[in-house]
Design a protein around this motif. Sequence first.
Motif, short mmCIF file in Angstrom:
data_model
loop_
_atom_site.label_atom_id
_atom_site.label_comp_id
_atom_site.label_asym_id
_atom_site.label_seq_id
_atom_site.Cartn_x
_atom_site.Cartn_y
_atom_site.Cartn_z
N LEU A 236 -5.19 12.66 -4.18
CA LEU A 236 -5.14 11.73 -5.25
C LEU A 236 -6.23 12.29 -6.11
CD1 LEU A 236 -4.70 8.43 -3.15
CD2 LEU A 236 -3.16 9.36 -4.98
N GLY A 237 -6.29 12.11 -7.61
CA GLY A 237 -6.88 12.67 -8.46
C GLY A 237 -6.54 12.39 -10.08
N GLY A 238 -6.95 13.02 -10.73
CA GLY A 238 -6.94 12.70 -12.31
C GLY A 238 -7.92 11.87 -12.70
N PRO A 239 -8.24 11.57 -14.09
CA PRO A 239 -9.07 10.73 -14.64
C PRO A 239 -9.44 9.36 -13.98
CG PRO A 239 -7.79 11.87 -16.24
CD PRO A 239 -6.98 12.08 -14.84
N ASP A 240 -8.40 8.78 -13.41
CA ASP A 240 -8.72 7.30 -12.94
C ASP A 240 -7.98 7.51 -11.45
OD1 ASP A 240 -5.59 7.79 -12.85
OD2 ASP A 240 -5.41 5.88 -14.02
N GLY A 241 -7.84 8.60 -10.76
CA GLY A 241 -7.69 8.72 -9.30
C GLY A 241 -6.17 8.27 -8.98
N ARG A 242 -5.09 7.93 -9.93
CA ARG A 242 -4.16 7.37 -9.87
C ARG A 242 -2.75 8.49 -10.05
NH1 ARG A 242 -6.90 2.86 -11.61
NH2 ARG A 242 -6.53 1.03 -10.34
N THR A 243 -3.28 9.80 -9.87
CA THR A 243 -2.20 10.70 -9.64
C THR A 243 -2.21 11.38 -8.57
OG1 THR A 243 -2.43 11.36 -12.09
CG2 THR A 243 -1.30 12.92 -10.90
N LEU A 244 -0.98 11.36 -7.81
CA LEU A 244 -0.85 12.14 -6.46
C LEU A 244 -0.33 13.47 -6.85
CD1 LEU A 244 -0.89 11.66 -3.33
CD2 LEU A 244 1.81 11.66 -3.65
N VAL A 270 2.54 12.83 -9.50
CA VAL A 270 3.40 11.57 -9.06
C VAL A 270 2.58 10.53 -9.56
CG1 VAL A 270 4.59 10.06 -7.61
CG2 VAL A 270 4.66 12.40 -7.21
N PRO A 271 2.68 9.50 -10.59
CA PRO A 271 1.85 8.31 -10.71
C PRO A 271 1.98 7.59 -9.50
CG PRO A 271 3.81 8.33 -12.01
CD PRO A 271 3.88 9.67 -11.47
N VAL A 272 0.54 6.93 -9.42
CA VAL A 272 0.83 5.98 -8.25
C VAL A 272 -0.28 4.87 -8.85
CG1 VAL A 272 0.98 7.84 -6.59
CG2 VAL A 272 -1.49 6.91 -7.12
N GLU A 273 -0.35 3.44 -7.84
CA GLU A 273 -0.87 2.27 -8.35
C GLU A 273 -2.34 2.23 -7.75
OE1 GLU A 273 1.41 -1.23 -7.67
OE2 GLU A 273 3.07 -0.49 -9.09
N VAL A 274 -2.45 2.86 -6.69
CA VAL A 274 -3.84 2.75 -5.84
C VAL A 274 -4.37 3.80 -5.81
CG1 VAL A 274 -4.71 1.90 -3.65
CG2 VAL A 274 -2.46 1.10 -4.27
N PRO A 275 -5.76 3.90 -6.46
CA PRO A 275 -6.47 5.26 -6.67
C PRO A 275 -7.02 5.76 -5.46
CG PRO A 275 -7.90 3.33 -7.40
CD PRO A 275 -6.50 2.93 -6.96
N GLY A 276 -7.42 7.16 -5.40
CA GLY A 276 -7.75 7.76 -4.39
C GLY A 276 -9.31 7.37 -3.72
#
Length: 280
Positions: A236-244, A270-276
Amino acid sequence: MTQVSVLLTGRGLVESPRWHGDRLYFSDWSAGEVVAVDLTGRSEVVARVPSLPLCTAWLPDGRLLVVSSKDGRLLRREPDGGLVLYADLGVPGWNDIVADGRGNTYVNRAHFDPMAGEDPEPGSVHLAAADGSVREVADDIAFPNGMAVTADGSTLIVADSYRHQLVAFDIGADGALSRRRIWADLGEGTPDGICLDVENAVWYADVPHRRCVRVAEGGTVLRTVPLDRGAFACVLGGPDGRTLFVTAARWQGMTESEMVAPGSGQVLTVPVEVPGAGRP
């Protein structure tokens, strides 16, 4: 409908995705390269290590560790891009690696060569300390694969692919592991690379079933992302941690001359709702 997008394609056996700074780092085992890619798909090779497996972890000081499996060495990437010895692991055959944020680094290995068709023998987890010392801290893991450390640094979770389980250990002040338990029995699930989120759920990549699965402690399946090829690892990563981020390729077999179809390796998002949370 799950939205799966291709960030990068045309690679080989891609593994060990790690989000760091504003880029994703991953390994192309086929090419012997560690690659960084940004969210626009622009990529560069940041290290070349002819090793299979080829996994990585980030130290607390921001330097990258690379497992040179065939040489039995753990390498550290310096600010100028050079690689120096961090720890001598003694023997070849190492697989995944994770750092706990306190200077402890865990590296695991199978005690047989599946690519040579050897009979399975349970593997182990070793601790590579900041002073360069290496010691075994867990054994009897049928095939140790992905590892993750919880956000508070208290627990190490190890994927045991052959037993279809996630196994957890308490991490002691000196890095020792204790209170071994089955964190989740995955049924037919075959976990490879894993990561954690802020709800203490684990995402695991599954090569034979071509999917990524989110599970709660105990094994309840919370979400499944089907893919068109084997999923080797996820983070999980990306600017808000909500990209798998998922590394995936078309699997051909452990004993084949090319374990994945050449050029089939991809980095997926993959976009997800719960951040890493936690590490990696």
